[in-house]
Design a protein around this motif. Structure first.
Motif, short mmCIF file in Angstrom:
data_model
loop_
_atom_site.label_atom_id
_atom_site.label_comp_id
_atom_site.label_asym_id
_atom_site.label_seq_id
_atom_site.Cartn_x
_atom_site.Cartn_y
_atom_site.Cartn_z
N ASP A 98 -7.37 -63.64 -19.82
CA ASP A 98 -7.54 -62.82 -18.48
C ASP A 98 -7.95 -61.45 -18.84
O ASP A 98 -7.85 -60.53 -18.13
N ILE A 99 -8.68 -61.33 -19.94
CA ILE A 99 -9.20 -59.98 -20.49
C ILE A 99 -10.10 -59.53 -19.57
O ILE A 99 -10.73 -60.16 -18.97
N VAL A 100 -10.09 -58.31 -18.92
CA VAL A 100 -11.21 -57.46 -18.28
C VAL A 100 -12.23 -57.31 -19.19
O VAL A 100 -12.05 -56.59 -20.14
N ARG A 101 -13.81 -57.71 -18.74
CA ARG A 101 -14.81 -57.44 -19.55
C ARG A 101 -15.71 -56.74 -18.80
O ARG A 101 -15.97 -56.67 -17.63
N LEU A 102 -16.49 -55.82 -19.54
CA LEU A 102 -17.62 -54.89 -19.25
C LEU A 102 -18.55 -54.69 -20.02
O LEU A 102 -18.55 -54.00 -20.79
#
Length: 350
Positions: free
Chosen positions: A130-134
């Motif tokens: 569920d890590i947020v990536r950019l």
């Protein structure tokens, strides 16, 4: 609630050459050109103040006629390797486990890969699902600081969280064999490849360098100053000779109002963490800072040891400062420039 930089690490590619070792490759590349032009190109390399640079590929391959696809394939393969190593090294330095990360930002402008690097790191290092990536792909040399700004804003809105910013660049993969323009030659003389990782936290229990403030500054009517043009042979460097003078003309507007908003003057800044864009930019900025009794010696040393690694370079300078363990509560100003044309600024408290 404060956001802090926990640590910075760097990772270098396997191949390296001194500038003296690259000169013979220039002679092969420039065969058939006018002798006067060849002497000029060699002089640009010799006077670039870059003693050594690293590369994801052997220099012989850099100067070999290959397709954009071939070079980009090498870029993708090597960027993944460097990303795994530099993030793993940072996590161990911070004594964090991979599943503690909540946000991952990957930065690069010197190749094209979809899925982006962060997706590979999630799989290989088993980051949380569920890590947020950019992924940040088009901000050039400014993107190392941009990534920190994005991470800081995420963490400020999410107390008790942790983030990683990974900047990896391979300017050697963008070298244009059939381009004898000054932009291509100067970029080849100053650029090198490298990777860096910054870990940040909004967890109150984490110690580190506090981010006091951050801001971007955008120059009007300077879109064509710097960047890449996507051509059939790859990413072609765009680099206007007026970049140093443009920075100088905006310097007071970039630095002083930002500090004033934080009730500071340049005399209150102890450490200048400046992106080493190249010899001319360093000379101009050094002259401007010398008027205020400051130096950018670490910036010059990073350029000398590694060259300009685009977005990752200013993070190498930051690592040097953090590892020297500056005096408690001393203040630092991070500054970098990139396409757009833009400047990125961060105010730090050690």
């Amino acid at each position: 609630m404060s956001v802090k930089i926990k640590c910075v690490t760097k990772e270098l590619p396997n191949f390296s050459r001194t500038t003296a070792e690259i000169i013979p490759f220039l002679e092969i590349w420039l065969e058939g050109q006018e002798e006067r032009f060849i002497r000029k190109v060699k002089k640009i390399f010799e006077n670039a103040e870059v003693d050594k640079r690293y590369s994801i590929m052997d220099p012989a391959l850099v100067f070999e006629k290959t397709s954009f696809e071939d070079k980009n394939d090498i870029y993708c393969k090597e960027v993944i390797k460097l990303g795994e190593k530099v993030l793993d090294k940072a996590l161990k330095k911070a004594q964090w486990s991979p599943d503690e990360l909540d946000f991952i930002i990957t930065v690069s402008c010197t190749g094209i890969m979809i899925p982006s690097l962060d997706a590979y790191l999630i799989n290989t290092l088993k980051l949380r699902q569920d890590i947020v990536r950019l992924p940040v792909t088009e901000m050039g040399c400014a993107a190392g600081i941009s990534g920190i700004i994005y991470a800081k804003n995420f963490l400020k809105a999410n107390p008790g969280k942790k983030a990683a910013v990974i900047a990896i660049e391979s300017p050697t993969a963008t070298f244009q064999l059939d381009d004898f323009s000054m932009a291509n030659i100067v970029s080849a003389a100053i650029f090198g490849d490298g990777a860096a990782c910054v870990l940040l936290s909004s967890d109150e229990d984490d110690e580190g360098v506090e981010i006091l403030a951050e801001e971007m500054y955008h120059f009007y009517d300077n879109i064509d100053m710097m960047g890449f043009k996507l051509t059939n042979s790859g990413l072609q460097m765009v680099l206007n000779i007026e970049v140093p003078n443009t920075i100088a003309s905006h310097f007071d507007t970039i630095v002083h109002p930002f500090l004033e908003k934080n009730n500071l003057k340049i005399s209150d800044i102890d450490h200048l963490i400046f992106h080493p864009g190249g010899k001319k930019i360093i000379q101009i900025v050094e002259d401007l800072f010398l008027n205020h009794g400051k130096n950018i010696d670490d910036t010059k040393e990073v350029l000398k040891l590694f060259g300009n690694m685009s977005s990752a370079t200013v993070l190498y300078v930051l690592e040097r400062f953090i590892d020297k363990k500056p005096e408690k509560d001393s203040k630092g100003l991070m500054l970098s420039f990139g396409p757009g044309f833009s400047a990125q600024r961060i105010l730090l408290k050690f």
